[in-house]
Design a protein around this motif. Structure first.
Motif, PDB file in Angstrom:
ATOM      1  N   PRO A   7     -10.778 -13.401 -17.089  1.00  0.00           N
ATOM      2  CA  PRO A   7     -10.872 -11.946 -17.210  1.00  0.00           C
ATOM      3  C   PRO A   7     -11.132 -11.528 -18.661  1.00  0.00           C
ATOM      4  N   GLU A   8     -11.481 -10.266 -18.851  1.00  0.00           N
ATOM      5  CA  GLU A   8     -11.759  -9.778 -20.209  1.00  0.00           C
ATOM      6  C   GLU A   8     -10.535  -9.892 -21.114  1.00  0.00           C
ATOM      7  N   VAL A   9      -9.349  -9.689 -20.548  1.00  0.00           N
ATOM      8  CA  VAL A   9      -8.125  -9.761 -21.360  1.00  0.00           C
ATOM      9  C   VAL A   9      -7.662 -11.198 -21.587  1.00  0.00           C
ATOM     10  N   GLY A  10      -8.338 -12.152 -20.972  1.00  0.00           N
ATOM     11  CA  GLY A  10      -7.986 -13.553 -21.134  1.00  0.00           C
ATOM     12  C   GLY A  10      -7.025 -14.059 -20.066  1.00  0.00           C
ATOM     13  N   TYR A  16      -2.501 -10.132  -6.065  1.00  0.00           N
ATOM     14  CA  TYR A  16      -3.553  -9.479  -6.853  1.00  0.00           C
ATOM     15  C   TYR A  16      -3.355  -7.972  -6.869  1.00  0.00           C
ATOM     16  N   ASP A  17      -3.983  -7.334  -7.847  1.00  0.00           N
ATOM     17  CA  ASP A  17      -4.097  -5.878  -7.830  1.00  0.00           C
ATOM     18  C   ASP A  17      -5.494  -5.521  -8.319  1.00  0.00           C
ATOM     19  N   LYS A  18      -5.968  -4.338  -7.931  1.00  0.00           N
ATOM     20  CA  LYS A  18      -7.329  -3.921  -8.280  1.00  0.00           C
ATOM     21  C   LYS A  18      -7.372  -3.044  -9.516  1.00  0.00           C
ATOM     22  N   GLY A  19      -6.299  -3.142 -10.312  1.00  0.00           N
ATOM     23  CA  GLY A  19      -6.286  -2.452 -11.595  1.00  0.00           C
ATOM     24  C   GLY A  19      -5.894  -0.994 -11.489  1.00  0.00           C
ATOM     25  N   GLY A  20      -5.955  -0.322 -12.615  1.00  0.00           N
ATOM     26  CA  GLY A  20      -5.614   1.089 -12.703  1.00  0.00           C
ATOM     27  C   GLY A  20      -6.183   1.634 -14.000  1.00  0.00           C
ATOM     28  N   PHE A  21      -5.745   2.823 -14.369  1.00  0.00           N
ATOM     29  CA  PHE A  21      -6.274   3.432 -15.586  1.00  0.00           C
ATOM     30  C   PHE A  21      -5.952   2.553 -16.797  1.00  0.00           C
ATOM     31  N   GLY A  22      -7.001   2.026 -17.449  1.00  0.00           N
ATOM     32  CA  GLY A  22      -6.826   1.169 -18.620  1.00  0.00           C
ATOM     33  C   GLY A  22      -6.307  -0.220 -18.306  1.00  0.00           C
ATOM     34  N   LYS A  23      -6.222  -0.594 -17.034  1.00  0.00           N
ATOM     35  CA  LYS A  23      -5.700  -1.893 -16.631  1.00  0.00           C
ATOM     36  C   LYS A  23      -6.744  -2.649 -15.815  1.00  0.00           C
ATOM     37  N   GLU A  24      -7.013  -3.881 -16.234  1.00  0.00           N
ATOM     38  CA  GLU A  24      -8.012  -4.707 -15.551  1.00  0.00           C
ATOM     39  C   GLU A  24      -7.438  -5.264 -14.243  1.00  0.00           C
ATOM     40  N   ALA A  25      -8.268  -5.321 -13.222  1.00  0.00           N
ATOM     41  CA  ALA A  25      -7.870  -5.955 -11.968  1.00  0.00           C
ATOM     42  C   ALA A  25      -7.552  -7.431 -12.226  1.00  0.00           C
ATOM     43  N   MET A  26      -6.611  -7.990 -11.452  1.00  0.00           N
ATOM     44  CA  MET A  26      -6.153  -9.349 -11.775  1.00  0.00           C
ATOM     45  C   MET A  26      -5.671 -10.098 -10.543  1.00  0.00           C
ATOM     46  N   ILE A  27      -5.864 -11.416 -10.562  1.00  0.00           N
ATOM     47  CA  ILE A  27      -5.298 -12.336  -9.571  1.00  0.00           C
ATOM     48  C   ILE A  27      -4.264 -13.199 -10.271  1.00  0.00           C
ATOM     49  N   ARG A  28      -3.109 -13.360  -9.628  1.00  0.00           N
ATOM     50  CA  ARG A  28      -2.068 -14.238 -10.165  1.00  0.00           C
ATOM     51  C   ARG A  28      -1.741 -15.287  -9.112  1.00  0.00           C
ATOM     52  N   VAL A  29      -1.801 -16.541  -9.519  1.00  0.00           N
ATOM     53  CA  VAL A  29      -1.556 -17.651  -8.586  1.00  0.00           C
ATOM     54  C   VAL A  29      -0.285 -18.380  -9.032  1.00  0.00           C
ATOM     55  N   PHE A  30       0.643 -18.557  -8.100  1.00  0.00           N
ATOM     56  CA  PHE A  30       1.937 -19.163  -8.387  1.00  0.00           C
ATOM     57  C   PHE A  30       2.015 -20.577  -7.817  1.00  0.00           C
ATOM     58  N   GLY A  31       2.792 -21.423  -8.471  1.00  0.00           N
ATOM     59  CA  GLY A  31       2.977 -22.799  -7.997  1.00  0.00           C
ATOM     60  C   GLY A  31       4.234 -23.403  -8.569  1.00  0.00           C
TER      61      GLY A  31
END
Length: 426
Positions: free
Chosen positions: A272-275, A397-412
């Motif tokens: 993602p853009e934020v790394g 996951y979430d599809k982001g919000g104002f000023g927040k990039e959408a993101m997937i988080r994978v747990f293990g």
């Protein structure tokens, strides 16, 4: 390498006695030798049976162990007067001034002494560097009923150089000087805390720390061992002295996870853009401060076509991904202790769905306004909502919000496993 000898009983579940002493020695960089006084059949709730060894055999064990000329000696469970006299004789013979952990009554209430032992124990105490009784044991050794701080001081003066262990406030008495050692009260029962404390003091003395400093460092070490303890069904804690070692394991897992990802191509598709970051928590802990992740983030280097981390793995940052993992562990019943964040796209999400991942999501826009004003609350809100929808979710996951990039988080289960999960969509 420094060497320490422990003379104590054996513990079936390795949470106290010889086994715990040797673990503490190992954790603190000391080579440990041992002499066994008794074999017990015990666990955290009960002592089923105890068999004390022959006093002559205990003497022979000490003779054998002294080959390595230990820097310090720690004495734990003795059990009877004959064994105590044998130990006293050998300590005098080898000119040893031990740390004496007077184990008279177990956490479960088992009585480890008779009158014969008490008389011999007082003699052994006189040649010891330090004695570490708990409050009840201090009463037995001193003959004073301890009702207030003054009684505690009087008992200490009778016992000699000692630390009288009390809940939240220990009294140190050494070379006729008193010092009070305060710490947070432990709100649950522990197994092996006395052994851990006295063994740690022994180690620090072997490493040439002055007595008061050795005691204080040992108390901190014991407190951390409790904080990272293994808890049974009754919420009784078996102390874990390897908390620092586990942090090294977590660091290596996270570094290795990045190496695994960098063996593959198309890494720009997941960054993602934020790394990216990768986080993992140490075994047995639920404290966010025990979550390690890269101090910066991981970014995609176009020319090299590699993921590159800024900084190294650190603990205690309470960063974004650490908060996500902390919330996940709070609300999930799965034994997942690591997480990675990657770029959200419908294509990436579809690939995970095709792989039959357990998936859930949350909507940032549904978060209450007052919640958004509190630092770190968004992740807890989101993770809790996602796990309410699907308690088995390993991807949120979430599809982001104002000023927040959408993101997937994978747990293990660990950082290596989450990296391997990501590889499935590359």
């Amino acid at each position: 390498m420094k060497t320490c000898l422990t003379i104590a009983g054996s513990d079936s579940i390795s949470g106290a006695g010889i086994q715990q002493d040797l673990k503490v020695f190992n954790a603190l960089g000391i080579y440990g030798t041992n002499v066994i006084t008794a074999v017990t059949a015990q666990n955290t709730s009960k002592i089923y049976r105890i068999k004390f060894l022959d006093a002559k055999f205990v003497e022979q064990q000490i003779d054998a162990a002294m080959e390595l000329k230990p820097n310090e000696v720690k004495i734990g469970l003795i059990g009877n007067g004959k064994i105590c006299n044998a130990i006293y004789k050998k300590m005098k013979e080898f000119n040893c001034s031990p740390i004496l952990d007077t184990i008279l009554i177990s956490t479960t209430g088992f009585k480890f002494y008779d009158e014969g032992l008490l008389n011999s124990l007082k003699q052994l105490s006189k040649i010891s560097k330090l004695t570490t009784p708990n409050l009840k044991e201090a009463e037995i050794l001193s003959g004073i009923e301890i009702k207030n701080p003054d009684d505690k001081k009087k008992a200490a003066e009778i016992i000699g150089n000692c630390v009288i262990k009390d809940e939240g406030e220990d009294l140190i008495y050494y070379n006729r000087k008193f010092e009070i050692l305060k710490f947070d009260k432990i709100l649950f029962k522990t197994h092996g805390s006395g052994c851990t404390f006295s063994s740690a003091i022994t180690c620090y003395l072997a490493q040439n720390y002055e007595m008061f400093e050795a005691i204080k460092k040992a108390k901190i070490f014991t407190y951390e061992s409790i904080k990272h303890s293994i808890k049974n069904q009754l919420n009784l804690a078996i102390l874990n002295p390897f908390f620092d070692v586990e942090k090294d394991v977590v660091k290596e897992n996270i570094r290795q996870a990045l190496k695994i990802l960098n063996k593959y191509i198309n890494l720009d598709k997941i960054c993602p853009e934020v790394g990216i970051n990768i986080a993992q928590i140490t075994n047995f802990s639920e404290d966010i401060l025990d979550i390690g992740e890269f101090s910066g983030r991981i970014f995609y280097d176009g020319p090299d076509k590699k993921l590159k981390a800024i900084g190294d793995v650190e603990f205690g940052g309470e960063r974004h991904l650490a908060r996500a993992l902390s919330a996940y562990m709070k609300y999930s019943k799965a034994n997942n202790r690591a997480v990675i964040n990657v770029k959200f796209s419908e294509k990436n999400l579809e690939k995970f769905k095709n792989l039959k991942f357990e998936i859930s999501d949350f909507d940032r826009n549904a978060e209450p306004t007052e919640n958004k004003l509190i630092e770190g609350k968004t992740m807890e809100f989101g993770i809790e909502n996602a796990l309410t929808k699907n308690p088995k979710a390993e991807l949120i996951y979430d599809k982001g919000g104002f000023g927040k990039e959408a993101m997937i988080r994978v747990f293990g289960r660990d950082a290596i496993e989450v990296a391997e999960k990501i590889l499935k969509i590359l």
